[in-house]
Write a protein that holds these residues in place. Structure first.
Motif, PDB file in Angstrom:
ATOM      1  N   LEU A   1       0.850  -1.184   0.000  1.00 17.58           N
ATOM      2  CA  LEU A   1       0.000   0.000   0.000  1.00 17.58           C
ATOM      3  C   LEU A   1       0.887   1.236   0.000  1.00 17.58           C
ATOM      4  O   LEU A   1       1.672   1.462   0.928  1.00 17.58           O
ATOM      5  CB  LEU A   1      -0.909   0.004   1.228  1.00 17.58           C
ATOM      6  CG  LEU A   1      -1.910   1.153   1.365  1.00 17.58           C
ATOM      7  CD1 LEU A   1      -2.881   1.180   0.191  1.00 17.58           C
ATOM      8  CD2 LEU A   1      -2.677   1.046   2.687  1.00 17.58           C
ATOM      9  N   LEU A   2       0.784   2.043  -1.067  1.00 19.27           N
ATOM     10  CA  LEU A   2       1.528   3.286  -1.191  1.00 19.27           C
ATOM     11  C   LEU A   2       0.636   4.447  -0.763  1.00 19.27           C
ATOM     12  O   LEU A   2      -0.447   4.626  -1.313  1.00 19.27           O
ATOM     13  CB  LEU A   2       1.977   3.500  -2.641  1.00 19.27           C
ATOM     14  CG  LEU A   2       2.741   2.365  -3.331  1.00 19.27           C
ATOM     15  CD1 LEU A   2       3.019   2.724  -4.787  1.00 19.27           C
ATOM     16  CD2 LEU A   2       4.032   2.042  -2.598  1.00 19.27           C
ATOM     17  N   LEU A   3       1.105   5.230   0.188  1.00 25.42           N
ATOM     18  CA  LEU A   3       0.321   6.357   0.712  1.00 25.42           C
ATOM     19  C   LEU A   3       1.094   7.647   0.480  1.00 25.42           C
ATOM     20  O   LEU A   3       2.166   7.845   1.059  1.00 25.42           O
ATOM     21  CB  LEU A   3       0.043   6.179   2.212  1.00 25.42           C
ATOM     22  CG  LEU A   3      -0.687   4.907   2.632  1.00 25.42           C
ATOM     23  CD1 LEU A   3      -0.812   4.850   4.152  1.00 25.42           C
ATOM     24  CD2 LEU A   3      -2.059   4.834   1.983  1.00 25.42           C
ATOM     25  N   ASP A   4       0.542   8.525  -0.348  1.00 27.93           N
ATOM     26  CA  ASP A   4       1.196   9.785  -0.677  1.00 27.93           C
ATOM     27  C   ASP A   4       0.650  10.886   0.223  1.00 27.93           C
ATOM     28  O   ASP A   4      -0.460  11.377   0.018  1.00 27.93           O
ATOM     29  CB  ASP A   4       0.960  10.117  -2.156  1.00 27.93           C
ATOM     30  CG  ASP A   4       1.868  11.236  -2.659  1.00 27.93           C
ATOM     31  OD1 ASP A   4       2.461  11.934  -1.828  1.00 27.93           O
ATOM     32  OD2 ASP A   4       1.968  11.408  -3.883  1.00 27.93           O
ATOM     33  N   GLU A   5       1.424  11.262   1.221  1.00 27.77           N
ATOM     34  CA  GLU A   5       1.072  12.301   2.189  1.00 27.77           C
ATOM     35  C   GLU A   5      -0.329  12.104   2.771  1.00 27.77           C
ATOM     36  O   GLU A   5      -1.234  12.923   2.541  1.00 27.77           O
ATOM     37  CB  GLU A   5       1.224  13.682   1.550  1.00 27.77           C
ATOM     38  CG  GLU A   5       2.663  13.978   1.136  1.00 27.77           C
ATOM     39  CD  GLU A   5       2.920  15.452   0.929  1.00 27.77           C
ATOM     40  OE1 GLU A   5       2.395  16.259   1.710  1.00 27.77           O
ATOM     41  OE2 GLU A   5       3.662  15.785  -0.008  1.00 27.77           O
ATOM     42  N   PRO A   6      -0.535  11.042   3.536  1.00 27.55           N
ATOM     43  CA  PRO A   6      -1.886  10.731   4.043  1.00 27.55           C
ATOM     44  C   PRO A   6      -2.475  11.775   4.971  1.00 27.55           C
ATOM     45  O   PRO A   6      -3.687  11.828   5.121  1.00 27.55           O
ATOM     46  CB  PRO A   6      -1.680   9.393   4.775  1.00 27.55           C
ATOM     47  CG  PRO A   6      -0.216   9.319   5.071  1.00 27.55           C
ATOM     48  CD  PRO A   6       0.455  10.040   3.944  1.00 27.55           C
ATOM     49  N   VAL A   7      -1.659  12.622   5.608  1.00 26.66           N
ATOM     50  CA  VAL A   7      -2.228  13.614   6.534  1.00 26.66           C
ATOM     51  C   VAL A   7      -2.193  15.030   5.968  1.00 26.66           C
ATOM     52  O   VAL A   7      -2.466  15.996   6.694  1.00 26.66           O
ATOM     53  CB  VAL A   7      -1.508  13.583   7.908  1.00 26.66           C
ATOM     54  CG1 VAL A   7      -1.614  12.205   8.531  1.00 26.66           C
ATOM     55  CG2 VAL A   7      -0.054  14.025   7.788  1.00 26.66           C
ATOM     56  N   ALA A   8      -1.910  15.174   4.682  1.00 22.91           N
ATOM     57  CA  ALA A   8      -1.827  16.511   4.076  1.00 22.91           C
ATOM     58  C   ALA A   8      -3.142  17.266   4.216  1.00 22.91           C
ATOM     59  O   ALA A   8      -4.216  16.727   3.950  1.00 22.91           O
ATOM     60  CB  ALA A   8      -1.455  16.387   2.595  1.00 22.91           C
TER      61      ALA A   8
ATOM     62  N   LEU B   1       4.990   5.109   2.825  1.00 21.23           N
ATOM     63  CA  LEU B   1       4.341   6.408   2.814  1.00 21.23           C
ATOM     64  C   LEU B   1       5.327   7.523   2.507  1.00 21.23           C
ATOM     65  O   LEU B   1       6.493   7.459   2.912  1.00 21.23           O
ATOM     66  CB  LEU B   1       3.597   6.676   4.117  1.00 21.23           C
ATOM     67  CG  LEU B   1       4.379   6.745   5.438  1.00 21.23           C
ATOM     68  CD1 LEU B   1       4.655   8.193   5.810  1.00 21.23           C
ATOM     69  CD2 LEU B   1       3.625   6.062   6.567  1.00 21.23           C
ATOM     70  N   ILE B   2       4.851   8.498   1.758  1.00 20.02           N
ATOM     71  CA  ILE B   2       5.546   9.771   1.588  1.00 20.02           C
ATOM     72  C   ILE B   2       4.938  10.716   2.606  1.00 20.02           C
ATOM     73  O   ILE B   2       3.717  10.843   2.695  1.00 20.02           O
ATOM     74  CB  ILE B   2       5.345  10.337   0.167  1.00 20.02           C
ATOM     75  CG1 ILE B   2       6.057   9.467  -0.870  1.00 20.02           C
ATOM     76  CG2 ILE B   2       5.846  11.773   0.081  1.00 20.02           C
ATOM     77  CD1 ILE B   2       5.730   9.858  -2.304  1.00 20.02           C
ATOM     78  N   GLU B   3       5.780  11.377   3.390  1.00 20.86           N
ATOM     79  CA  GLU B   3       5.225  12.237   4.434  1.00 20.86           C
ATOM     80  C   GLU B   3       6.216  13.341   4.778  1.00 20.86           C
ATOM     81  O   GLU B   3       7.426  13.101   4.861  1.00 20.86           O
ATOM     82  CB  GLU B   3       4.892  11.404   5.682  1.00 20.86           C
ATOM     83  CG  GLU B   3       4.173  12.158   6.769  1.00 20.86           C
ATOM     84  CD  GLU B   3       2.984  12.929   6.242  1.00 20.86           C
ATOM     85  OE1 GLU B   3       3.016  14.168   6.318  1.00 20.86           O
ATOM     86  OE2 GLU B   3       2.033  12.304   5.731  1.00 20.86           O
ATOM     87  N   HIS B   4       5.693  14.572   4.972  1.00 23.72           N
ATOM     88  CA  HIS B   4       6.519  15.710   5.375  1.00 23.72           C
ATOM     89  C   HIS B   4       6.501  15.932   6.880  1.00 23.72           C
ATOM     90  O   HIS B   4       7.339  16.683   7.392  1.00 23.72           O
ATOM     91  CB  HIS B   4       6.048  16.982   4.661  1.00 23.72           C
ATOM     92  CG  HIS B   4       6.460  17.055   3.227  1.00 23.72           C
ATOM     93  ND1 HIS B   4       7.763  17.250   2.834  1.00 23.72           N
ATOM     94  CD2 HIS B   4       5.744  16.932   2.083  1.00 23.72           C
ATOM     95  CE1 HIS B   4       7.832  17.272   1.510  1.00 23.72           C
ATOM     96  NE2 HIS B   4       6.622  17.087   1.028  1.00 23.72           N
ATOM     97  N   ASP B   5       5.551  15.324   7.577  1.00 24.11           N
ATOM     98  CA  ASP B   5       5.460  15.503   9.021  1.00 24.11           C
ATOM     99  C   ASP B   5       6.476  14.574   9.685  1.00 24.11           C
ATOM    100  O   ASP B   5       6.260  13.378   9.823  1.00 24.11           O
ATOM    101  CB  ASP B   5       4.039  15.179   9.503  1.00 24.11           C
ATOM    102  CG  ASP B   5       3.815  15.557  10.953  1.00 24.11           C
ATOM    103  OD1 ASP B   5       4.748  15.370  11.766  1.00 24.11           O
ATOM    104  OD2 ASP B   5       2.709  16.014  11.285  1.00 24.11           O
ATOM    105  N   MET B   6       7.599  15.148  10.091  1.00 25.40           N
ATOM    106  CA  MET B   6       8.692  14.322  10.613  1.00 25.40           C
ATOM    107  C   MET B   6       8.363  13.685  11.953  1.00 25.40           C
ATOM    108  O   MET B   6       8.873  12.611  12.265  1.00 25.40           O
ATOM    109  CB  MET B   6       9.970  15.157  10.732  1.00 25.40           C
ATOM    110  CG  MET B   6      10.582  15.533   9.402  1.00 25.40           C
ATOM    111  SD  MET B   6      11.068  14.094   8.411  1.00 25.40           S
ATOM    112  CE  MET B   6       9.666  13.947   7.302  1.00 25.40           C
TER     113      MET B   6
END
Length: 250
Positions: free
Chosen positions: A165-172, A199-204
């Motif tokens: 499952l690929l998740l692209d910025e799930p909390v954007a 997942l790709i995510e910016h929230d460290m």
């Protein structure tokens, strides 16, 4: 297991992905991070078949899937949710999920009326329960809140029972409460579902809290790979992306 080997993608003279080799072990939860323009979304587009690589291999359980269509890659077991949810805006939540189930069976999507194949209803309700959407089954997708639209986008990938499952910025675009609920949902899906989640995510804070493995891209190349602790203290990653502790991305 998902593994990419020497993956490259160029757009004319612009190199978006350069000789990327990353392995995602079966059942792992991994994050792909990096500054804007690092090639993260291109990387997902290559894995999901939305773009063909210029060179390199993408192996799912040892089988090279390069050259397969996006729909065939879904059938093989790779599901994807997007940064901006891609929904059937005029269908209810249940209709959307049942339509997604029918699509790989070669059935045409019916925009009005009921869907055949009663088994699709059971699977749709199972996934709605997993994601807390059962009370929204009859709500038109376009009328859902932002958070519920993101959940439905994940459900559309999950309903086909993917291996990866690929998740692209799930909390954007989410507020603090929605963000926390979403990441708890993702973590619960991973723990209970036996999925390989990337997942790709910016929230460290989220990345460091839940990821087993972190892969850092910069200018289309792999800058670093390792555990949360290793990445947090990697001088090259700090310089290229994280900054000093006072400057670390929120």
């Amino acid at each position: 297991m998902l593994r990419v080997e020497n993956l490259c993608k160029s757009f004319g003279g612009v190199v978006a992905t350069s000789d990327v080799t990353i392995e995602f072990p079966t059942g792992s939860l991994s994050a792909v991070i990096g500054p804007n323009g690092a090639g993260k979304t291109t990387f997902f587009n290559l894995i999901s078949g939305a773009l063909p690589p210029s060179s390199g291999r993408i192996l799912l359980d040892g089988v090279n899937i390069v050259g397969q269509s996006s729909s065939d890659i879904v059938r093989l077991g790779i599901g994807r949710a997007f940064q901006v949810a891609k929904l059937f805006k005029t269908l209810t939540v249940e209709q959307s999920l049942r339509g997604a189930l029918m699509s790989p069976l070669g059935k045409s999507l019916q925009l009005h009326g009921s869907f055949p194949l009663s088994a699709t209803r059971d699977r749709a309700h199972q996934v709605m329960e997993q994601l807390g959407l059962q009370s929204k089954a009859d709500v038109v997708s376009g009328n859902l809140s932002h958070g519920d639209q993101k959940l439905l986008d994940i459900a559309l990938a999950l309903v086909l029972d993917p291996k990866v499952l690929l998740l692209d910025e799930p909390v954007a675009g989410m507020g603090p409460e929605e963000r926390e609920q979403m990441i708890e949902t993702v973590y619960d899906l991973w723990q209970k579902g036996g999925l390989t989640v990337v997942l790709i995510e910016h929230d460290m804070e989220i990345v460091f809290r839940i990821s087993q493995h972190i892969h850092v891209l910069s200018y289309g190349k792999v800058l670093a790979q390792g555990s949360a602790e290793e990445i947090r203290n990697n001088p090259a990653v700090i310089e290229a992306y994280l900054g000093t502790p006072q400057e670390t991305h929120a």
